[in-house]
Each structure stands twice: as C-alpha cells, then as structure tokens.
Scaffold this motif. Structure first.
Motif, short mmCIF file in Angstrom:
data_model
loop_
_atom_site.label_atom_id
_atom_site.label_comp_id
_atom_site.label_asym_id
_atom_site.label_seq_id
_atom_site.Cartn_x
_atom_site.Cartn_y
_atom_site.Cartn_z
N LYS A 74 34.72 31.34 51.81
CA LYS A 74 33.91 32.27 52.61
C LYS A 74 34.18 33.69 52.13
CE LYS A 74 33.30 28.94 55.91
NZ LYS A 74 32.04 28.46 56.35
N PRO A 75 33.66 34.04 50.96
CA PRO A 75 34.02 35.36 50.40
C PRO A 75 33.16 36.48 50.98
CG PRO A 75 32.75 34.08 48.82
CD PRO A 75 32.80 33.26 50.07
N MET A 88 34.43 35.25 37.89
CA MET A 88 35.55 35.60 37.00
C MET A 88 36.87 35.10 37.57
SD MET A 88 34.66 39.33 35.38
CE MET A 88 34.31 40.22 36.86
N ALA A 89 37.06 35.26 38.88
CA ALA A 89 38.32 34.82 39.50
C ALA A 89 38.51 33.32 39.31
CB ALA A 89 38.32 35.18 40.99
N TYR A 189 44.15 33.49 42.39
CA TYR A 189 43.14 34.42 41.86
C TYR A 189 42.16 34.87 42.93
CZ TYR A 189 44.84 34.16 37.13
OH TYR A 189 45.63 34.30 36.02
N TYR A 190 41.85 33.99 43.87
CA TYR A 190 40.93 34.36 44.95
C TYR A 190 41.56 35.47 45.81
CZ TYR A 190 37.85 33.78 49.00
OH TYR A 190 36.97 33.99 50.02
N LEU A 191 42.83 35.31 46.15
CA LEU A 191 43.49 36.33 46.98
C LEU A 191 43.68 37.63 46.19
CD1 LEU A 191 46.08 34.23 49.03
CD2 LEU A 191 43.84 35.09 49.74
N GLN A 192 43.92 37.50 44.89
CA GLN A 192 44.04 38.72 44.07
C GLN A 192 42.71 39.49 44.08
OE1 GLN A 192 44.23 38.44 39.67
NE2 GLN A 192 46.13 39.61 39.83
N LEU A 193 41.60 38.75 43.99
CA LEU A 193 40.29 39.41 44.05
C LEU A 193 40.08 40.06 45.41
CD1 LEU A 193 37.41 39.97 42.98
CD2 LEU A 193 36.77 37.68 43.79
N LYS A 194 40.41 39.32 46.45
CA LYS A 194 40.23 39.83 47.82
C LYS A 194 41.05 41.10 48.05
CE LYS A 194 40.10 38.04 52.52
NZ LYS A 194 40.31 36.87 53.36
N ASN A 195 42.20 41.16 47.38
CA ASN A 195 43.09 42.32 47.57
C ASN A 195 42.84 43.42 46.54
OD1 ASN A 195 44.41 41.28 49.82
ND2 ASN A 195 45.67 39.96 48.52
N GLY A 196 41.65 43.46 45.98
CA GLY A 196 41.26 44.58 45.12
C GLY A 196 41.55 44.38 43.64
N GLN A 198 39.72 43.26 41.21
CA GLN A 198 38.55 42.98 40.36
C GLN A 198 38.60 43.67 39.00
OE1 GLN A 198 38.42 44.47 43.26
NE2 GLN A 198 37.19 46.32 43.19
N ILE A 199 39.20 44.86 38.93
CA ILE A 199 39.23 45.56 37.63
C ILE A 199 40.17 44.83 36.67
CG2 ILE A 199 39.89 47.74 36.48
CD1 ILE A 199 38.71 49.15 38.97
N LEU A 200 41.33 44.46 37.21
CA LEU A 200 42.29 43.68 36.40
C LEU A 200 41.66 42.35 35.96
CD1 LEU A 200 45.21 43.13 35.41
CD2 LEU A 200 45.65 42.10 37.64
N GLN A 201 40.95 41.70 36.88
CA GLN A 201 40.37 40.39 36.55
C GLN A 201 39.26 40.53 35.51
OE1 GLN A 201 39.45 38.10 40.09
NE2 GLN A 201 41.62 37.79 40.52
N LYS A 202 38.50 41.61 35.58
CA LYS A 202 37.45 41.78 34.55
C LYS A 202 38.10 41.96 33.17
CE LYS A 202 33.46 44.37 33.06
NZ LYS A 202 32.53 45.47 33.25
N LYS A 203 39.20 42.73 33.15
CA LYS A 203 39.92 42.94 31.88
C LYS A 203 40.43 41.59 31.34
CE LYS A 203 43.90 45.60 30.18
NZ LYS A 203 44.97 44.59 30.12
N MET A 204 41.04 40.79 32.23
CA MET A 204 41.58 39.49 31.81
C MET A 204 40.45 38.55 31.37
SD MET A 204 44.36 38.98 34.82
CE MET A 204 44.84 37.33 34.41
#
Ligand code: BTN
Length: 260
Positions: A74-75, A88-89, A189-196, A198-204
C-alpha cells in the motif's frame, strides 16, 4: 510453507499459500477486492498454471521448481507519477537477493537489471517482475508486485532464459528459505524508499542497469538503430543517445536486440 518465518516487520507476515493456482497476481487482485489484502500480504504457489508477464506475455514456470509469488503493498506515500520509484526499489531488492547466490565477485558482475525490471545474467533472463498498481488522483492505493524467478528449472522453451541452478551447476536449492530472504530484501528496499531513499535508489538502479553506457542495437517504431543507454527520466522512461541526440522511450516503445 507451514514454517514460513521471514525476519521482517510486516512483509510476508500474512501468507496465502496455494499448492496450485492460475496466477498469483490474479489471486492478489481477488484478495484486495475482498478487502483481505493487508499491507505486506504475500501469495505463493508451487504450480502457477497461467502466469502473466509484461506486455501481455505469459510466464512459464515448471511446477515446484521456481519462485512464483506476489506481494500486496500500500504505497500511498507515492503519487501516481512516482510509480517508477517502486519499480526501482523492487528491482534492486530482487537483484540483491539473487546476488546472494550469484555474487558479483565470483560472477564478474554479470547480474543486471534490464530496464525496466527484468533480471538478467549475462544475456539470459533469470527473472521478471510484473507490478500492477491501482491509483487514485493523489496516490498509489494498492500495488501488486508479481515476481517470477528461475531457481531450479533446467530446461526452458526459450533459450534466452536461465536459472540459478543452471548457472551454479548445483543440486536443487530449497525454495522456502529463499522466499523468506526475498521478503527481507523487499522490505528493506521498500522501507528505504518510504524513508526518502529515492535518490540513492535511482543511483543504485543506474549502476546496476544492463547495457548502461554501452553501444548496442535496439528496435523502436519499426526501425532498428544503434544507441547508448544514458539513463532514465523523472518518470522512468529510458534515455538512449542516438547520433548525439537523446531519445526517450516509454515502456512498450523500445526493445533491446540481444544476441547470444
Ligand atoms: C515478465 O514478463 O518478465 C514479468 C513476469 C512476472 C511473473 C510473475 S510470477 C508471479 C506473478 N504472477 C503472475 O501471473 N505473474 C507474476
């Protein structure tokens, strides 16, 4: 699956196991409609008889050999134009999970994410992801994340597919432990996205992208061309440099011409 215990906060705590079903994504849709689709619910089957893939394709998996499962999330912290962030996540989670079995040091970094969310080992597909979102004007209400990973299957109709066991040349690998681990990576990864994150995840995501900064052949709108993937735009469209110009492609608009 009666002893299924992922080390997670919520993802995989509610498990629906079906020895056989047509498509775990379709079952997840039904569960949501019946108001039983709690955040993190997973649907698993040993024998998916009518698996669905991207672009209306089917997804083949021999019974008891592979991972075929769907997660309900439920994002609602994402607005509709941010759908690709979830993609991405999830892709990163699956890639890190596969790396446990196919470590980059041992396998010279051959595991990659092929845009938008296929998992490739060398030039062969090892897994696929089908994300189906239901969105309102302001957010993503429900997301069904369908994941198919080739684990123990040795023969494929499509010679462009492979599995972990085929690569490792190993004995059969236990699926239950793997699904627990996969839930743990997905939640991370889902919680990392939820906690902001997204920039790190786009880089990865870009660091792990198949064919990034390499020149290869593509086909789009009935024309084959040579180009170099440079990145993705803010909504996840693929940016390919062709004759010194960046062309941007949506999901169904471009195909990679992969030779074996
Ligand atoms: C692709 O085309 O690469 C995506 C394949 C997704 C397959 C999985 S298997 C579990 C889930 N249920 C389905 O019907 N499809 C997805």
């Amino acid at each position: 699956m009666n002893n299924f215990k992922p080390k997670t906060l919520f993802l995989g705590k509610n498990l629906i196991y079906l020895p056989s079903c047509h498509s775990t994504n379709d079952i997840a849709h039904e569960i949501i409609q019946n108001k039983q689709g709690f955040d993190g619910t997973i649907v698993i089957t040993d024998n998916q008889t009518a698996g669905r893939g991207q672009r209306g394709n089917s997804w083949e998996a021999q019974p008891n050999q592979n991972i075929t499962f769907s997660v309900i999330l439920k994002p609602n912290f994402l607005i509709p134009t941010q759908q690709f962030q979830l993609n991405m996540a999830v892709s990163l989670a699956v890639k890190e999970f596969l790396s446990v079995y196919l470590p980059s040091e041992k396998f010279s970094n051959q595991l990659k994410i092929k845009w938008p969310n296929d998992l490739y080992f060398g030039n062969k597909k090892i897994g696929g992801i089908l994300i189906e979102n239901s969105i309102s004007a302001s957010s993503i209400n429900n997301s069904i994340i369908g994941i198919g990973l080739n684990i123990n299957q040795l023969g494929f109709n499509d010679n462009k597919a492979t599995s972990i066991r085929a690569i490792l040349n190993s004995n059969e690998i236990s699926l239950q432990k793997m699904i627990e681990e996969l839930c743990e990576f997905l939640e991370k990864y889902y919680l990392q996205l939820k906690n902001g994150g997204q920039i790190l995840q786009k880089k990865m995501y870009l660091e792990n992208l198949f064919w990034i900064n390499e020149t290869h052949q593509f086909t789009a709108f009935g024309e084959d061309f040579s180009g170099t993937i440079k990145g993705i735009n803010e909504v996840g469209m693929l940016e390919i440099e062709v004759n010194n110009t960046i062309r941007t492609f949506g999901f169904k608009e471009v195909s990679f011409l992969i030779t074996n």
